[in-house]
Design a protein around this motif. Structure first.
Motif, short mmCIF file in Angstrom:
data_model
loop_
_atom_site.label_atom_id
_atom_site.label_comp_id
_atom_site.label_asym_id
_atom_site.label_seq_id
_atom_site.Cartn_x
_atom_site.Cartn_y
_atom_site.Cartn_z
N ASP A 125 0.98 -1.20 -0.14
CA ASP A 125 -0.10 0.08 0.04
C ASP A 125 0.94 1.39 0.08
N LYS A 126 2.24 1.11 0.12
CA LYS A 126 3.02 2.20 0.20
C LYS A 126 2.87 3.19 -0.95
N GLN A 127 2.52 2.72 -1.97
CA GLN A 127 2.47 3.39 -3.41
C GLN A 127 1.29 4.44 -3.19
N PHE A 128 0.22 4.08 -2.25
CA PHE A 128 -0.92 4.91 -2.22
C PHE A 128 -0.79 6.27 -1.02
N GLU A 129 0.45 5.89 -0.06
CA GLU A 129 0.74 6.74 0.64
C GLU A 129 0.63 8.40 0.59
N PRO A 130 1.24 8.88 -0.55
CA PRO A 130 1.26 10.41 -0.83
C PRO A 130 0.00 10.69 -1.37
N LEU A 131 -0.92 10.13 -1.91
CA LEU A 131 -2.30 10.33 -2.48
C LEU A 131 -3.30 10.32 -1.16
#
Length: 182
Positions: A95-101
């Motif tokens: 899920d790290k890819q969604f952190e900034p969003l």
């Protein structure tokens, strides 16, 4: 119904990355076209979902029509810190890819609330752009502090961080902050 479907899927799968638009639409008992009529893509949905989740927590702690007060500012800052700590605990490595969003959605909601407070404060005058700049700087100050603290091993307590951030925020809000310190 999309939010409920997503929450149910998240409870089952325990990660965001493996939940597809198809999964959400099926669980909500609609077709994908209906999903896309409401959201551009999964990322737009996730931003909406995080905003709703953060608003729900804020509404539990601050009434919708809450005005600026020292107590409300403290509750707001404390809520941001606590929310980010919990948020991190539920992210899986994928899920790290969604952190900034997701983080951006939280910061925008914090900005919206601070701007609402600034606009309703009689001591705050001046052009709209100045109020927006204050809300932007303060929201990022609060959010950035909470984000950094949540990413590290917490050598300092939540309470000490919240108190220090509130102190800095009130000093930097000028006449708006004078109310909080007096």
């Amino acid at each position: 119904m999309f939010i409920q479907a997503f929450n149910d899927l998240l409870d089952e799968k325990r990660n965001i990355y493996s939940i597809s638009v198809h999964d959400i639409a099926n669980r909500a008992v609609v077709n994908r076209a209906t999903f896309y009529a409401h959201f551009e893509d999964k990322f737009a949905f996730l931003a909406y979902w995080m905003t709703e989740k953060f608003q729900l927590i804020l509404r539990k702690r601050l009434p919708e029509d809450a005005a600026f007060s020292p107590d409300n500012l403290y509750v707001l800052v404390q809520t941001v810190f606590q929310f980010l700590v919990r948020f991190r605990q539920y992210l899986s490595p994928g899920d790290k890819q969604f952190e900034p969003l997701l983080e951006n959605a939280m910061q925008k909601e914090l900005y919206r609330l601070l701007l609402q407070w600034l606009k309703s404060e009689p001591k705050q005058s001046g052009p709209q752009e100045k109020l927006e700049a204050k809300a932007l700087v303060v929201s990022w100050g609060i959010f950035g502090s909470a984000l950094q603290w949540s990413r590290e091993i917490q050598a300092r307590t939540l309470e000490s961080m919240v108190e220090e951030v509130v102190e800095v925020v009130t000093v930097n809000l000028g006449s708006f902050g004078e109310q909080a310190t007096g």
